[in-house]
Structure formats: C-alpha cells, structure tokens
Design an enzyme around this catalytic site. Sequence first.
Site, PDB file in Angstrom:
ATOM      1  N   SER A  77      34.124  36.342  50.355  1.00 15.52           N
ATOM      2  CA  SER A  77      34.613  37.426  49.486  1.00 15.52           C
ATOM      3  C   SER A  77      34.729  36.957  48.040  1.00 15.52           C
ATOM      4  O   SER A  77      35.292  37.660  47.209  1.00 15.52           O
ATOM      5  CB  SER A  77      35.973  37.923  49.985  1.00 15.52           C
ATOM      6  OG  SER A  77      36.914  36.860  50.001  1.00 15.52           O
ATOM      7  N   ASN A 130      46.922  33.494  54.340  1.00 15.65           N
ATOM      8  CA  ASN A 130      47.405  34.847  54.628  1.00 15.65           C
ATOM      9  C   ASN A 130      48.540  35.267  53.694  1.00 15.65           C
ATOM     10  O   ASN A 130      48.544  36.389  53.183  1.00 15.65           O
ATOM     11  CB  ASN A 130      47.848  34.959  56.090  1.00 15.65           C
ATOM     12  CG  ASN A 130      46.697  34.711  57.041  1.00 15.65           C
ATOM     13  OD1 ASN A 130      45.545  34.622  56.609  1.00 15.65           O
ATOM     14  ND2 ASN A 130      46.995  34.596  58.326  1.00 15.65           N
ATOM     15  N   THR A 170      44.823  83.223  36.015  1.00 17.71           N
ATOM     16  CA  THR A 170      44.985  82.976  37.454  1.00 17.71           C
ATOM     17  C   THR A 170      43.675  83.472  38.064  1.00 17.71           C
ATOM     18  O   THR A 170      43.089  84.447  37.553  1.00 17.71           O
ATOM     19  CB  THR A 170      46.168  83.755  38.091  1.00 17.71           C
ATOM     20  OG1 THR A 170      45.924  85.149  37.945  1.00 17.71           O
ATOM     21  CG2 THR A 170      47.493  83.395  37.442  1.00 17.71           C
ATOM     22  N   HIS A 171      43.191  82.828  39.078  1.00 14.65           N
ATOM     23  CA  HIS A 171      41.885  83.175  39.685  1.00 14.65           C
ATOM     24  C   HIS A 171      40.757  83.122  38.660  1.00 14.65           C
ATOM     25  O   HIS A 171      39.762  83.834  38.793  1.00 14.65           O
ATOM     26  CB  HIS A 171      41.904  84.560  40.332  1.00 14.65           C
ATOM     27  CG  HIS A 171      43.109  84.815  41.186  1.00 14.65           C
ATOM     28  ND1 HIS A 171      43.161  84.508  42.522  1.00 14.65           N
ATOM     29  CD2 HIS A 171      44.327  85.311  40.862  1.00 14.65           C
ATOM     30  CE1 HIS A 171      44.350  84.831  42.999  1.00 14.65           C
ATOM     31  NE2 HIS A 171      45.087  85.316  42.016  1.00 14.65           N
ATOM     32  N   SER A 184      19.930  66.596  25.897  1.00 17.72           N
ATOM     33  CA  SER A 184      19.019  66.725  27.035  1.00 17.72           C
ATOM     34  C   SER A 184      17.684  66.107  26.652  1.00 17.72           C
ATOM     35  O   SER A 184      17.311  66.073  25.478  1.00 17.72           O
ATOM     36  CB  SER A 184      18.857  68.210  27.363  1.00 17.72           C
ATOM     37  OG  SER A 184      17.593  68.458  27.928  1.00 17.72           O
ATOM     38  N   LYS A 197      20.635  71.382  23.648  1.00 13.53           N
ATOM     39  CA  LYS A 197      21.770  71.041  24.516  1.00 13.53           C
ATOM     40  C   LYS A 197      22.737  70.021  23.930  1.00 13.53           C
ATOM     41  O   LYS A 197      22.346  69.085  23.260  1.00 13.53           O
ATOM     42  CB  LYS A 197      21.259  70.500  25.860  1.00 13.53           C
ATOM     43  CG  LYS A 197      20.620  71.541  26.759  1.00 13.53           C
ATOM     44  CD  LYS A 197      21.554  72.657  27.158  1.00 13.53           C
ATOM     45  CE  LYS A 197      22.465  72.293  28.294  1.00 13.53           C
ATOM     46  NZ  LYS A 197      21.792  72.038  29.543  1.00 13.53           N
ATOM     47  N   ASN A 223      25.832  68.300  25.981  1.00 13.22           N
ATOM     48  CA  ASN A 223      26.471  68.354  27.296  1.00 13.22           C
ATOM     49  C   ASN A 223      27.787  67.563  27.361  1.00 13.22           C
ATOM     50  O   ASN A 223      27.883  66.482  26.783  1.00 13.22           O
ATOM     51  CB  ASN A 223      25.521  67.799  28.361  1.00 13.22           C
ATOM     52  CG  ASN A 223      24.273  68.646  28.517  1.00 13.22           C
ATOM     53  OD1 ASN A 223      24.331  69.870  28.342  1.00 13.22           O
ATOM     54  ND2 ASN A 223      23.152  68.019  28.806  1.00 13.22           N
ATOM     55  N   GLU A 257      32.242  65.576  32.935  1.00 13.37           N
ATOM     56  CA  GLU A 257      31.591  65.712  34.249  1.00 13.37           C
ATOM     57  C   GLU A 257      31.676  64.413  35.050  1.00 13.37           C
ATOM     58  O   GLU A 257      31.923  64.414  36.254  1.00 13.37           O
ATOM     59  CB  GLU A 257      30.121  66.112  34.068  1.00 13.37           C
ATOM     60  CG  GLU A 257      29.960  67.512  33.505  1.00 13.37           C
ATOM     61  CD  GLU A 257      28.515  67.789  33.125  1.00 13.37           C
ATOM     62  OE1 GLU A 257      27.714  68.067  34.022  1.00 13.37           O
ATOM     63  OE2 GLU A 257      28.190  67.710  31.921  1.00 13.37           O
ATOM     64  N   TYR A 310      47.812  39.289  60.354  1.00 12.57           N
ATOM     65  CA  TYR A 310      46.610  39.334  59.537  1.00 12.57           C
ATOM     66  C   TYR A 310      45.358  39.520  60.393  1.00 12.57           C
ATOM     67  O   TYR A 310      45.225  38.942  61.475  1.00 12.57           O
ATOM     68  CB  TYR A 310      46.456  38.040  58.708  1.00 12.57           C
ATOM     69  CG  TYR A 310      45.192  38.033  57.871  1.00 12.57           C
ATOM     70  CD1 TYR A 310      45.162  38.654  56.634  1.00 12.57           C
ATOM     71  CD2 TYR A 310      44.018  37.449  58.347  1.00 12.57           C
ATOM     72  CE1 TYR A 310      43.996  38.679  55.878  1.00 12.57           C
ATOM     73  CE2 TYR A 310      42.850  37.469  57.596  1.00 12.57           C
ATOM     74  CZ  TYR A 310      42.848  38.093  56.361  1.00 12.57           C
ATOM     75  OH  TYR A 310      41.697  38.122  55.622  1.00 12.57           O
ATOM     76  N   GLN A 363      40.330  41.836  54.391  1.00 15.36           N
ATOM     77  CA  GLN A 363      39.595  41.301  53.248  1.00 15.36           C
ATOM     78  C   GLN A 363      38.875  42.421  52.492  1.00 15.36           C
ATOM     79  O   GLN A 363      38.566  42.295  51.314  1.00 15.36           O
ATOM     80  CB  GLN A 363      38.582  40.247  53.720  1.00 15.36           C
ATOM     81  CG  GLN A 363      37.773  39.624  52.604  1.00 15.36           C
ATOM     82  CD  GLN A 363      37.076  38.349  53.051  1.00 15.36           C
ATOM     83  OE1 GLN A 363      37.699  37.311  53.149  1.00 15.36           O
ATOM     84  NE2 GLN A 363      35.800  38.465  53.352  1.00 15.36           N
ATOM     85  N   LYS A 389      40.217  44.607  48.796  1.00 12.88           N
ATOM     86  CA  LYS A 389      40.123  44.360  47.360  1.00 12.88           C
ATOM     87  C   LYS A 389      39.073  45.227  46.667  1.00 12.88           C
ATOM     88  O   LYS A 389      39.315  45.775  45.594  1.00 12.88           O
ATOM     89  CB  LYS A 389      39.853  42.877  47.101  1.00 12.88           C
ATOM     90  CG  LYS A 389      41.099  42.043  47.326  1.00 12.88           C
ATOM     91  CD  LYS A 389      40.774  40.593  47.475  1.00 12.88           C
ATOM     92  CE  LYS A 389      41.391  39.918  48.645  1.00 12.88           C
ATOM     93  NZ  LYS A 389      41.315  40.547  49.953  1.00 12.88           N
TER      94      LYS A 389
HETATM   95  N1  ARG Z   1      39.690  36.100  51.854  1.00 14.48           N
HETATM   96  C1  ARG Z   1      40.762  36.472  52.742  1.00 14.48           C
HETATM   97  C2  ARG Z   1      41.219  37.895  52.433  1.00 14.48           C
HETATM   98  O1  ARG Z   1      40.941  38.352  51.396  1.00 14.48           O
HETATM   99  C3  ARG Z   1      41.917  35.515  52.628  1.00 14.48           C
HETATM  100  C4  ARG Z   1      42.741  35.344  53.847  1.00 14.48           C
HETATM  101  C5  ARG Z   1      41.973  34.695  54.916  1.00 14.48           C
HETATM  102  N2  ARG Z   1      42.758  34.286  56.011  1.00 14.48           N
HETATM  103  C6  ARG Z   1      42.200  33.937  57.179  1.00 14.48           C
HETATM  104  N3  ARG Z   1      42.969  33.554  58.102  1.00 14.48           N
HETATM  105  N4  ARG Z   1      40.915  34.034  57.376  1.00 14.48           N
HETATM  106  O2  ARG Z   1      41.818  38.536  53.243  1.00 14.48           O
END
Ligand code: ARG
Length: 460
Positions: free
Chosen positions: A22, A109, A154-155, A276, A282, A284, A289, A316, A321, A324
């Site tokens: 990751s 974790n 309204t509407h 455009s 145009k 825009n 949008e 966990y 993961q 994020k």
């Molecule tokens: N890269 C992991 C995450 O974002 C970190 C935690 C990993 N922990 C594990 N026991 N594999 O969740």
Amino acid sequence: MNLWSARFSSEINPLVNDFNSSIHVDSRMYKQDIQGSIAHARMLGAQGIISKEDSEALIEGLHEILSQIEEGTLSFDEHDEDIHMAIEGLLTEKLGDVGKRLHTARSRNDQVALDLRMYSKERSQDVMRALKGLVTTLVKLAKEHGDTIMPAYTHLQKAQPISFAHHLLAYASMFIRDLERMDQACERMNVSPLGSGALATTTYPIDRNMVAEELGFNGITINSLDGVSDRDFAIEIANNIALIMMHLSRFSEEIILWCSSEFKYLKLDDAYATGSSIMPQKKNPDIAELVRGKSGRCFGNLISLLTMMKGLPLAYNKDMQEDKEALFDSFDTAELCLVIFDEMLASSDVQKDVMKKAAQSGFINATDCADYLVKKGLPFRDAYSIVGSLVKYLELHDKVFEELSLEEFQVFSPLFEQDVFSAIQLENCVENRKVMGGPAKSSVEKQIELIEEILDGYYD
Ligand code: ARG
C-alpha cells in the site's frame, strides 16, 4: 527479502508482494508515521523499556529521515509493503541494531490507526479552512445584495420574491452545519489508539497517555480491540464530506441554471469558464458541472468504506488497508472543490436587473395579494380563492397584478382599495417578511450576524 521471512520457507510471489503493498497510497502519511514513532521512542526511553541512549538515537534518526524526505533527498522503495515498514527499514539502515528496537511494544495495527487519525485531523482542518473561506465569501456577497430582488422557487416554478442575499445565506447555513460537523468529528477522533498493540496491548509498562499528549490527542481509546479496528472516524469524515459535496452540487446546479440564456442571472468570469471546440459562441460553466459530478465519487467513497467495514470480525483485517484510498480521495476532492467553487463565485457577476425582471413575472406576489385581503378581514381560504381567479384572469389577458386598474381588482372583491398596489410591490413583499429567518433586510442582517458569530468561533 521480507521482514517476516524467518517464518516462511519460500520467497513471496512478486505479484502478491505488489498486491499486498500500500506504499503508493499510504506514503503520504510519512510525517504522521515519523511523529508517532518519535513519541513512541521517547516514551520507551522514559519508561526504561529501552535505554535513554537508544531512545535519543532513534529520535534523532527519525528527525533526519523526516528532513531528508522533505528536502526530497530520500524516497521510498516501491517494493516496501507500506509506509510503516519503509520508515522502519530506513531507520535500521541508518542506525543498525538500534533501529530494530523502535517497534518494541507496538504493532502496525495500532501504528496505522494512529497515523490515519493524525492525518485525518490535519486534513479535516484543510477542509474546514476551505469551508470558512466559502462562508466568508457568501456573507460578503449577502452584504452587497440585500436589495437585489429575485424570484424564489419551489418545483423550479417561481414562488415568492426574496433577495439574492437571502438565497445565498441558505447555502451559508448549510456550510456552517458542515463546518460544525467536521469539528465534532475531529473532537471525537481525537483519542490515541497507540498502545493497543496488535489487539491486546502489551506486557511492557508503556505510558499511553504520554504518547497521546505529545501528539496532541485529548486522551486514549478505551478498548484495544476497538482501538486497532475502529474506522468510524474515517466513515464519519467521509459522510461529512459527502454532505459537503451534496450541498456544493445543489449550488452548482443553480449556478449552471443561472448561467443559461434562459435565466441569465449570473455571468462567470472568463477565468472560471471554458469554451467549446466547435461552437464559437459557447461559454460553459464546467467548474460547476465538475463539482456537481465529483459529488458522485465522494458518495462512492463513503459507500466503499461502509461496505469494507461491514461484517469484519474483530480485530484488524487486511481489508482495512483499503480505507486510505477512499478517505484520501474524499479529502482531496472536497478541499479542491470548495476552494475553486469559492473563487468562481467570488469572481462572478450578478445580473441584478435580470433577476429583478424575472421576479416581475410569474405572479410571485399572489400570496401577498391574498394576505392583503386577509388583513381587510377575509378568511385566508376565501382570499386564496379570489386571488386564484384573479391569476386566471391575468393569464387570459397576458397581464401581471401591477397592470390591473383598481376597478378590475374590485370586480373580484370590493375589499380592494388603492393601497393594494403598495401591498403587491415586490420590494414591499420582501420587506414585509420580517419574521426571523425571512428575507426582509432586518432579518437578513440578523442571519449574517448569527453566521458571522459561528464563523468567528472557528478563527483563532
Ligand atoms: N498497511 C496496513 C494498513 O494500512 C498496515 C497494517 C498492517 N497490519 C498487518 N497486520 N498486516 O492497514
């Protein structure tokens, strides 16, 4: 070779390594990861879990790594699994065996849970700053447009006259709620999970509060299983951002309508519009949008997070993961949309006369005409019905209330007198709605006062 290879008898498949990694997403948490490690190393030293010298060496090494990353002289290996492994690896390269002591009494974790909370607190401030900027622009415009009459709908049918200031303050109210919601979420997430360990804390005599205090948290999480596996804070932020984007998308829709030749209420500055490739005439409203369109991805991020967490057993699981990418995208999208929307709005040209002219059609003073009869003693339902017949008559003769003679009015009710003309004048219709929350100038001023008061509370 992987950190855990001692337990395994063959190397990891490179595809699995990439799949598992990751670092391309979580490397942006390098600062939080290092700050968390510095606080952890200091605590390990203070508690006598590692020696004072080792603690100091770790802290110094981590500071060096932070400066090197910020100067751009150090980058991460794309084969690293995540930011936590990468930084620990760099530290061990730098310090040798001392570097290997950092992870005492800690798990990735609780480390990742800590980093994500710290990152979220910081990015929430960015979104809040952008929200404050937009509300400030709305208040500034509202102060300029207390006299700008426009139809309210309204509407999407013309309903009653209001001022443009009143319309803008409706959005200011939404964004103020968003600001409060972001702040409340930050308050709730402001507890440190570090010390939860892998899931059941540790046998070392750690001081969780010391770490929490150094990192600016208000306290520590209550339960270690929850500490490592709670992502409510991420979902709450994604939800708050989804609401911000929903509000922005409503506003965008109105801007798009107002820029159309059917409305013409607003002219965008050339710097905030596009042309455009084929139609030379145009101009825009692409920004509005795009903002409207990007609300979709933020709603998606919220659903991704909820679905990712649904049914996960304690504690966990690697599924987490995936949190994020969705959360970071919501932060990035919301901040960018708020900032650019604010600039677009602040630089646009409000077409007061067109708004006023639009308010002069559509019989938007019909309610005021009925209220006039009520004030002369008629029950509202009877007045409503008389004015309904009047509107039918006006439509037939292609006229508006203001064009009728007193005699024509009196055909519908003998209660109509000369003062009806002042009662149905648009400015008076707006001004007579002095009820708190309404469009009269005094009420608009009060709304501005209330919004500014809340806004002030968010500026330090
Ligand atoms: N890269 C992991 C995450 O974002 C970190 C935690 C990993 N922990 C594990 N026991 N594999 O969740």
